[in-house]
Design a protein around this motif. Structure first.
Motif, PDB file in Angstrom:
ATOM      1  N   GLY A 186      41.744  51.880  58.203  1.00 60.17           N
ATOM      2  CA  GLY A 186      42.900  52.303  58.983  1.00 60.17           C
ATOM      3  C   GLY A 186      42.623  52.167  60.457  1.00 60.17           C
ATOM      4  N   ALA A 187      43.245  53.059  61.261  1.00 64.92           N
ATOM      5  CA  ALA A 187      43.146  53.122  62.729  1.00 64.92           C
ATOM      6  C   ALA A 187      44.064  52.121  63.413  1.00 64.92           C
ATOM      7  CB  ALA A 187      41.721  52.955  63.236  1.00 64.92           C
ATOM      8  N   SER A 188      44.213  50.917  62.840  1.00 68.78           N
ATOM      9  CA  SER A 188      45.126  49.927  63.397  1.00 68.78           C
ATOM     10  C   SER A 188      45.546  48.995  62.269  1.00 68.78           C
ATOM     11  CB  SER A 188      44.475  49.139  64.541  1.00 68.78           C
ATOM     12  OG  SER A 188      43.356  48.418  64.062  1.00 68.78           O
ATOM     13  N   PRO A 189      46.671  48.284  62.426  1.00 67.73           N
ATOM     14  CA  PRO A 189      47.116  47.382  61.356  1.00 67.73           C
ATOM     15  C   PRO A 189      46.067  46.321  61.045  1.00 67.73           C
ATOM     16  CG  PRO A 189      48.883  47.755  62.934  1.00 67.73           C
ATOM     17  CD  PRO A 189      47.645  48.360  63.535  1.00 67.73           C
ATOM     18  N   ILE A 190      46.016  45.926  59.785  1.00 63.12           N
ATOM     19  CA  ILE A 190      45.077  44.908  59.344  1.00 63.12           C
ATOM     20  C   ILE A 190      45.859  43.668  58.930  1.00 63.12           C
ATOM     21  CG2 ILE A 190      45.040  45.660  56.919  1.00 63.12           C
ATOM     22  CD1 ILE A 190      41.958  45.096  57.001  1.00 63.12           C
ATOM     23  N   GLY A 194      35.421  43.002  45.994  1.00 58.82           N
ATOM     24  CA  GLY A 194      35.757  43.845  44.865  1.00 58.82           C
ATOM     25  C   GLY A 194      35.754  45.311  45.253  1.00 58.82           C
ATOM     26  N   GLY A 195      35.585  46.194  44.268  1.00 61.67           N
ATOM     27  CA  GLY A 195      35.555  47.622  44.534  1.00 61.67           C
ATOM     28  C   GLY A 195      36.931  48.221  44.674  1.00 61.67           C
ATOM     29  N   ARG A 196      36.962  49.479  45.076  1.00 66.63           N
ATOM     30  CA  ARG A 196      38.215  50.212  45.243  1.00 66.63           C
ATOM     31  C   ARG A 196      38.589  50.255  46.727  1.00 66.63           C
ATOM     32  NH1 ARG A 196      36.173  55.623  42.722  1.00 66.63           N
ATOM     33  NH2 ARG A 196      34.225  54.763  43.540  1.00 66.63           N
ATOM     34  N   TRP A 197      39.868  50.060  47.001  1.00 69.15           N
ATOM     35  CA  TRP A 197      40.349  50.006  48.372  1.00 69.15           C
ATOM     36  C   TRP A 197      41.495  50.996  48.553  1.00 69.15           C
ATOM     37  CZ3 TRP A 197      38.677  46.627  52.359  1.00 69.15           C
ATOM     38  CH2 TRP A 197      37.625  45.790  51.982  1.00 69.15           C
ATOM     39  N   ARG A 198      41.516  51.618  49.728  1.00 72.44           N
ATOM     40  CA  ARG A 198      42.573  52.578  50.032  1.00 72.44           C
ATOM     41  C   ARG A 198      42.858  52.539  51.532  1.00 72.44           C
ATOM     42  NH1 ARG A 198      41.188  58.568  48.455  1.00 72.44           N
ATOM     43  NH2 ARG A 198      39.817  58.396  50.276  1.00 72.44           N
ATOM     44  N   GLN A 199      44.123  52.403  51.875  1.00 77.77           N
ATOM     45  CA  GLN A 199      44.515  52.434  53.286  1.00 77.77           C
ATOM     46  C   GLN A 199      45.189  53.755  53.602  1.00 77.77           C
ATOM     47  OE1 GLN A 199      47.413  50.163  56.543  1.00 77.77           O
ATOM     48  NE2 GLN A 199      47.319  49.421  54.460  1.00 77.77           N
ATOM     49  N   GLY A 200      44.897  54.295  54.757  1.00 80.36           N
ATOM     50  CA  GLY A 200      45.589  55.469  55.241  1.00 80.36           C
ATOM     51  C   GLY A 200      46.234  55.170  56.579  1.00 80.36           C
ATOM     52  N   TYR A 201      47.550  55.299  56.644  1.00 84.93           N
ATOM     53  CA  TYR A 201      48.255  55.174  57.920  1.00 84.93           C
ATOM     54  C   TYR A 201      48.482  56.584  58.450  1.00 84.93           C
ATOM     55  CZ  TYR A 201      52.489  55.297  60.809  1.00 84.93           C
ATOM     56  OH  TYR A 201      53.398  55.583  61.792  1.00 84.93           O
ATOM     57  N   GLY A 202      48.021  56.822  59.650  1.00 86.14           N
ATOM     58  CA  GLY A 202      48.186  58.145  60.231  1.00 86.14           C
ATOM     59  C   GLY A 202      47.993  58.119  61.731  1.00 86.14           C
ATOM     60  N   MET A 203      47.927  59.293  62.306  1.00 83.19           N
ATOM     61  CA  MET A 203      47.738  59.425  63.746  1.00 83.19           C
ATOM     62  C   MET A 203      47.196  60.829  64.009  1.00 83.19           C
ATOM     63  SD  MET A 203      51.838  59.418  64.506  1.00 83.19           S
ATOM     64  CE  MET A 203      51.625  59.047  66.238  1.00 83.19           C
ATOM     65  N   GLU A 228      48.304  63.059  65.806  1.00 76.20           N
ATOM     66  CA  GLU A 228      49.378  64.045  65.849  1.00 76.20           C
ATOM     67  C   GLU A 228      49.841  64.501  64.470  1.00 76.20           C
ATOM     68  OE1 GLU A 228      49.901  61.481  69.595  1.00 76.20           O
ATOM     69  OE2 GLU A 228      49.130  61.290  67.558  1.00 76.20           O
ATOM     70  N   ALA A 229      49.532  63.723  63.426  1.00 77.31           N
ATOM     71  CA  ALA A 229      50.102  64.022  62.112  1.00 77.31           C
ATOM     72  C   ALA A 229      49.138  63.845  60.962  1.00 77.31           C
ATOM     73  CB  ALA A 229      51.332  63.129  61.879  1.00 77.31           C
ATOM     74  N   ALA A 230      47.916  63.396  61.190  1.00 82.13           N
ATOM     75  CA  ALA A 230      46.965  63.078  60.119  1.00 82.13           C
ATOM     76  C   ALA A 230      47.527  61.946  59.269  1.00 82.13           C
ATOM     77  CB  ALA A 230      46.638  64.313  59.292  1.00 82.13           C
ATOM     78  N   VAL A 231      47.193  61.933  57.985  1.00 82.68           N
ATOM     79  CA  VAL A 231      47.620  60.835  57.114  1.00 82.68           C
ATOM     80  C   VAL A 231      49.113  60.964  56.831  1.00 82.68           C
ATOM     81  CG1 VAL A 231      47.358  59.749  54.862  1.00 82.68           C
ATOM     82  CG2 VAL A 231      45.356  60.593  56.074  1.00 82.68           C
ATOM     83  N   ILE A 232      49.844  59.876  57.061  1.00 78.10           N
ATOM     84  CA  ILE A 232      51.282  59.842  56.827  1.00 78.10           C
ATOM     85  C   ILE A 232      51.587  59.156  55.501  1.00 78.10           C
ATOM     86  CG2 ILE A 232      53.467  58.898  57.677  1.00 78.10           C
ATOM     87  CD1 ILE A 232      52.269  59.214  60.533  1.00 78.10           C
ATOM     88  N   SER A 233      50.910  58.053  55.219  1.00 77.13           N
ATOM     89  CA  SER A 233      51.146  57.323  53.978  1.00 77.13           C
ATOM     90  C   SER A 233      49.855  56.695  53.499  1.00 77.13           C
ATOM     91  CB  SER A 233      52.214  56.241  54.183  1.00 77.13           C
ATOM     92  OG  SER A 233      51.763  55.258  55.106  1.00 77.13           O
ATOM     93  N   ARG A 234      49.845  56.314  52.212  1.00 76.86           N
ATOM     94  CA  ARG A 234      48.657  55.704  51.620  1.00 76.86           C
ATOM     95  C   ARG A 234      49.041  54.482  50.805  1.00 76.86           C
ATOM     96  NH1 ARG A 234      44.068  57.971  52.316  1.00 76.86           N
ATOM     97  NH2 ARG A 234      43.752  60.220  52.531  1.00 76.86           N
ATOM     98  N   LEU A 235      48.205  53.463  50.928  1.00 77.39           N
ATOM     99  CA  LEU A 235      48.235  52.326  50.010  1.00 77.39           C
ATOM    100  C   LEU A 235      47.047  52.535  49.077  1.00 77.39           C
ATOM    101  CD1 LEU A 235      49.968  49.706  49.664  1.00 77.39           C
ATOM    102  CD2 LEU A 235      48.092  48.488  50.753  1.00 77.39           C
ATOM    103  N   THR A 236      47.320  52.822  47.815  1.00 82.04           N
ATOM    104  CA  THR A 236      46.303  53.300  46.885  1.00 82.04           C
ATOM    105  C   THR A 236      45.468  52.158  46.316  1.00 82.04           C
ATOM    106  OG1 THR A 236      47.723  53.088  44.950  1.00 82.04           O
ATOM    107  CG2 THR A 236      47.888  55.143  46.226  1.00 82.04           C
ATOM    108  N   PRO A 237      44.352  52.476  45.645  1.00 83.62           N
ATOM    109  CA  PRO A 237      43.601  51.435  44.941  1.00 83.62           C
ATOM    110  C   PRO A 237      44.465  50.672  43.941  1.00 83.62           C
ATOM    111  CG  PRO A 237      42.254  53.395  45.140  1.00 83.62           C
ATOM    112  CD  PRO A 237      43.621  53.775  45.638  1.00 83.62           C
ATOM    113  N   ALA A 238      45.354  51.375  43.231  1.00 82.10           N
ATOM    114  CA  ALA A 238      46.238  50.692  42.282  1.00 82.10           C
ATOM    115  C   ALA A 238      47.163  49.714  42.995  1.00 82.10           C
ATOM    116  CB  ALA A 238      47.049  51.726  41.496  1.00 82.10           C
ATOM    117  N   ASP A 239      47.611  50.067  44.202  1.00 78.14           N
ATOM    118  CA  ASP A 239      48.462  49.155  44.978  1.00 78.14           C
ATOM    119  C   ASP A 239      47.687  47.897  45.366  1.00 78.14           C
ATOM    120  OD1 ASP A 239      50.714  50.855  44.970  1.00 78.14           O
ATOM    121  OD2 ASP A 239      49.965  51.960  46.718  1.00 78.14           O
TER     122      ASP A 239
END
Length: 506
Positions: free
Chosen positions: A260-264, A277-286, A288-299
């Motif tokens: 996270g921290a900035s768009p990839i 490989g492995g498990r991946w998870r994105q967290g979009y946040g700031m 001011e608000a902490a984590v707002i949304s997640r792109l999960t390993p299943a995604d």
């Protein structure tokens, strides 16, 4: 009532006593040793006048385990902590140390004189070690301000984000369980997300390893040594690992990556997911608000299996978070329409420290205006289009930088792309691109023109950059984000060696 965030932290340190907890090379502290050190540090800080509601600043020249212990001691006392990890991109330290109103500054690097008492970190640690062991009660309360965390200041002077212990508890629960069975390898600033991620891992009984500084070789060696590793990376760190021959094809021991921290860039993300490989998870946040949304390993798995568009998404709203997309009149927009993201949750900041006017601008009737522009698709996935301050307006048309950057990076000669605007006497603003060449490719006008042609073909002629700067690397803020303010200044004052014309017709 004592703050749950802190009582649960202390409970975990007690519960997992003899397990390995925090390492930074050959020495590893057990949970019982961490608890003892936290009590001793809290006692030493209390002797210096630090208590509930006292401002405490901790400034270090790098990521040190001791700074993490000071954070836990400050939480135990109910102090208001501001942490700074100094580095090449960090600026405004003098302002921060005045603005956060500390009663004490703990440091291991020279700090500006502000009239506040100073105490060397090593001296504090030595004093704490010489104290008799004694347990201290949790003095923090839910409503107390736990942290004032400063933004990178890319749009002006740094802003202090004030978060209560109650909000910290909501944030901790929303991050999701730590990657079980792994060692969390911490490589980003402990003053930002990394500190919270380390405490999350410890609260789950897991081990933390702190690596400083970050480098592909050192990172790979740590993964091999530790065995099963989870980590949090910024986008530039992912790119560096992909472009280094030692880590490009895979990293033995690395099992799980949050980023996270900035768009990839979606194409580069796909490279990493398929190669490593492995498990991946994105967290979009700031902040001011902490984590707002997640792109999960299943995604991520679904994206690789046939839904590549998901790699351009930041996922669905996290548990307990409401997200709305609004227009300039604050009306809620339907799916597919781009507007400003407004969010509401229990983890939001109480406001900007000492900035009531700015707080009133962004907090509206329980909602937070993020300043990010995006849209939601019919399946509920959130897509970011730009920061509101980073939109380039060409002939009155909003040009969002993220789609342009993604298109540029699809050219094989481009490893990384960042887009900014600069003034134009003809169109008001024009699009400028900063490109990092892919390994094995030499920067050239032809490659720049071809990359810009991709933009025009995939988006529209108005999105095509009118100027291209080739760079060895993109300058970053202290939070690991592309420093667009510096790039805008450069674009406005310098002329690139290549201004790509339209590609020749057939």
């Amino acid at each position: 009532m004592a703050a749950r965030y802190v009582t649960e932290m202390v409970g975990a340190l007690e519960r997992y006593g003899e397990r390995p907890a925090i390492g930074a090379g050959p020495r590893v502290l057990r949970f019982s040793e961490v608890l003892d050190a936290v009590h001793r540090l809290a006692g030493a800080l209390a002797e210096e006048g630090v208590g509930r509601g006292t401002g405490l600043a901790c400034v270090t020249g790098g990521n040190r385990p001791e700074a993490l212990l000071v954070r836990m001691a400050a939480h135990l006392l109910g102090a208001r902590l501001t942490q700074v990890v100094a580095g090449p991109a960090v600026h405004g330290v003098a302002f921060i140390l005045r603005d956060c109103r500390p009663g004490l500054v703990v440091h291991d690097v020279p700090v500006p004189a502000t009239g506040v008492p100073l105490l060397g970190l090593d001296e504090l640690v030595a004093r704490a070690a010489g104290r008799e062991p004694a347990e201290l009660p949790v003095r923090a309360r839910e409503e107390d301000v736990a942290r004032v965390t400063y933004t990178g200041g890319t749009t002006g002077r740094p802003k202090g984000v004030a978060s209560t212990f109650g909000a910290m508890a909501a944030r901790d629960g929303r991050r999701g369980a730590a990657w079980t069975g792994t060692v969390h390898l911490s490589v980003t600033s402990l003053a930002q997300r990394a500190g919270g991620r380390c405490l999350e891992q410890l609260r789950a009984g897991g081990r933390v390893e702190i690596l400083d500084p970050f480098g592909p070789g050192e990172f790979a060696a740590a993964c091999r040594r530790l065995g099963r590793v989870s980590t949090y990376l910024t986008a530039p760190m992912v790119y560096r690992l992909l472009d280094d021959p030692a880590t490009a094809g895979g990293i033995p021991g690395l099992e799980a990556v949050s980023y996270g921290a900035s768009p990839i860039l979606p194409e580069r993300l796909r490279e990493a997911v398929t190669r490593w490989g492995g498990r991946w998870r994105q967290g979009y946040g700031m902040n001011e608000a902490a984590v707002i949304s997640r792109l999960t390993p299943a995604d991520h798995d679904a994206a690789v299996a046939g839904r590549p568009e998901l790699l351009a998404s930041v996922g669905r709203p996290a548990t307990g978070v409401e997200v709305q997309v609004r227009d300039e009149g604050d009306a809620v927009l339907p799916a597919g329409r781009t507007g400003e993201l407004w969010i509401r949750s229990a983890a939001m900041m109480t406001g900007y420290w000492n900035r009531p006017e700015l707080t009133a601008e962004v907090l509206r009737e329980g909602w937070l205006r993020t300043g990010d522009l995006g849209h939601v698709d019919d399946a509920g996935y959130l897509y970011l289009d730009d920061r509101s301050k980073d939109v380039v307006i060409v002939d009155g048309v909003n040009i969002y930088s993220l789609p342009v950057e993604a298109a540029l990076a699809r050219h094989p000669a481009v490893a990384e792309a960042v887009v900014v605007g600069r003034p134009s006497r003809v169109t008001g603003e024009e699009v400028c691109a900063f490109l990092v060449p892919a390994p094995g490719h030499t920067p050239s006008g032809a490659a720049a023109a071809e990359a810009c042609e991709l933009v025009e073909r995939e988006l529209a002629p108005a999105h095509r950059p009118t100027a291209v700067f080739w760079e060895r690397e993109i300058p970053l803020t202290d939070r690991g984000k592309p420093d667009k303010r510096r790039l805008r200044d450069r674009a406005s004052t310098d002329r690139p060696p290549t201004t790509p014309p339209p590609a020749p017709g057939p």
